[in-house]
Design a protein around this motif. Sequence first.
Motif, mmCIF file in Angstrom:
data_model
loop_
_atom_site.group_PDB
_atom_site.id
_atom_site.type_symbol
_atom_site.label_atom_id
_atom_site.label_comp_id
_atom_site.label_asym_id
_atom_site.label_seq_id
_atom_site.Cartn_x
_atom_site.Cartn_y
_atom_site.Cartn_z
ATOM 1 N N ARG A 50 8.787 7.715 3.480
ATOM 2 C CA ARG A 50 8.869 8.081 2.070
ATOM 3 C C ARG A 50 8.016 9.312 1.781
ATOM 4 N NH1 ARG A 50 11.638 4.322 -0.824
ATOM 5 N NH2 ARG A 50 10.805 4.988 -2.803
ATOM 6 N N ARG A 51 6.937 9.464 2.529
ATOM 7 C CA ARG A 51 6.097 10.665 2.387
ATOM 8 C C ARG A 51 6.911 11.918 2.724
ATOM 9 N NH1 ARG A 51 4.253 14.938 2.885
ATOM 10 N NH2 ARG A 51 2.137 15.689 3.223
ATOM 11 N N ASP A 96 3.206 -4.290 3.487
ATOM 12 C CA ASP A 96 2.534 -3.021 3.819
ATOM 13 C C ASP A 96 3.091 -2.520 5.136
ATOM 14 O OD1 ASP A 96 0.755 -3.343 1.638
ATOM 15 O OD2 ASP A 96 -0.446 -4.700 2.855
ATOM 16 N N ARG A 142 0.844 -1.206 0.000
ATOM 17 C CA ARG A 142 0.000 0.000 0.000
ATOM 18 C C ARG A 142 0.870 1.242 0.000
ATOM 19 N NH1 ARG A 142 -4.623 -1.222 4.465
ATOM 20 N NH2 ARG A 142 -4.955 -3.375 3.921
ATOM 21 N N ARG A 143 0.430 2.244 -0.698
ATOM 22 C CA ARG A 143 1.203 3.493 -0.758
ATOM 23 C C ARG A 143 0.316 4.682 -0.409
ATOM 24 N NH1 ARG A 143 5.352 2.109 -5.675
ATOM 25 N NH2 ARG A 143 5.944 0.188 -4.702
ATOM 26 N N HIS A 144 0.204 4.923 0.900
ATOM 27 C CA HIS A 144 -0.619 6.056 1.329
ATOM 28 C C HIS A 144 0.101 7.376 1.119
ATOM 29 C CE1 HIS A 144 -3.419 3.320 2.955
ATOM 30 N NE2 HIS A 144 -2.707 2.959 4.006
ATOM 31 N N TYR A 145 1.404 7.301 0.846
ATOM 32 C CA TYR A 145 2.150 8.563 0.785
ATOM 33 C C TYR A 145 1.946 9.288 -0.537
ATOM 34 C CZ TYR A 145 5.658 5.593 -1.516
ATOM 35 O OH TYR A 145 6.299 4.715 -2.329
ATOM 36 N N ARG A 151 7.193 2.803 6.624
ATOM 37 C CA ARG A 151 7.829 3.063 5.322
ATOM 38 C C ARG A 151 7.099 4.182 4.580
ATOM 39 N NH1 ARG A 151 6.570 -1.196 2.168
ATOM 40 N NH2 ARG A 151 7.806 -2.550 3.478
ATOM 41 N N GLN A 152 5.777 4.131 4.661
ATOM 42 C CA GLN A 152 4.989 5.149 3.965
ATOM 43 C C GLN A 152 5.243 6.538 4.543
ATOM 44 O OE1 GLN A 152 1.043 3.625 4.191
ATOM 45 N NE2 GLN A 152 1.636 1.787 3.101
ATOM 46 N N THR A 153 5.338 6.578 5.880
ATOM 47 C CA THR A 153 5.589 7.861 6.539
ATOM 48 C C THR A 153 6.951 8.410 6.125
ATOM 49 O OG1 THR A 153 4.271 7.185 8.428
ATOM 50 C CG2 THR A 153 5.835 8.956 8.810
ATOM 51 N N ILE A 180 3.177 1.198 7.543
ATOM 52 C CA ILE A 180 2.904 2.627 7.664
ATOM 53 C C ILE A 180 4.165 3.414 7.988
ATOM 54 C CG2 ILE A 180 0.425 2.548 8.138
ATOM 55 C CD1 ILE A 180 1.051 2.731 11.104
#
Lengths: 89, 187
Positions: free
Chosen positions: B138-139, B130, A73-76, B134-136, B132
């Motif tokens: 990279r965001r 998945d 998933r890619r929420h960013y 990693r997403q944070t 969060i």
Amino acid sequence: MYRDRVVSVIEIRVDENACNGCGLCVKDCPMQVYELRDAISVPVRAASCMGCLSCHEICPAQALEHRGVYPSRRHYIDIRVCEMLNRVI
Amino acid sequence: MTDDTIREMKDSFASSTVYRSEDVPLQCVPPPDELEDTLHGLMKLNGLIIRSLEEIAGRGANAVTYRAGRKYGHEVAKYFRKIEDVEEALKELSNILHGQYTIEIWKPADKDRYIIEENGSTFIYLVFHDCIVRQTLRRNGQPQGGPLCLTLFGYVVGAIEEITGRKAKLEIVHTGPNACLKKLILQ
């Protein structure tokens, strides 16, 4: 998901026309999936690929293609930015 | 600030809703699919906290976040049923964490078993799909493998220790944009 690795096989293709033989994927892969042969990257151990896609990110020629990788998933990614880009493209 | 601006601001928060003590909200308001701004705000905030912690505490930041994650893992997992089998415990943990993190037990093609014994140590490879964290990262354009990753490490280690009753340690083997490979060392 908790999945059995035995049934999920990742297939890797390298575009030989695009690959410039820089060897970054060979250095970066923790599972030694790639080897350089005649200045072209060859996925010799694709079965050991865990689908991190670091090689995609690092490849300057965008010569790699993975099939059968679980897309995380890619929420960013900002939906509004994507919408704007889609309009422009 | 002019009177008009203040009035406009006040009007935007005015509401005729009546709240009574028994009115317990049963649903997330607004619906989760409208919470993208909130999610991005949280990711940004988390990234900034971690960045500031690193600036102030240096490498000590890793110890702080690992400790926090481990405590949280122990706290959460103490209500789970106890399982001696590590593979089974990881499966249980993966099901519990589903939605935030998805964990896969993994082995290189040349290995026969998931529990690998090498040079006197026993370990299991885990692929985090998945995540969060990693997403944070990279965001916010922050590198992976830092203190925020260690929070998750601590969490998994704490939970596994609590579920199996065995001491464990986690090591980063590789971080990637789509998945990360980690090694759970059992002691």
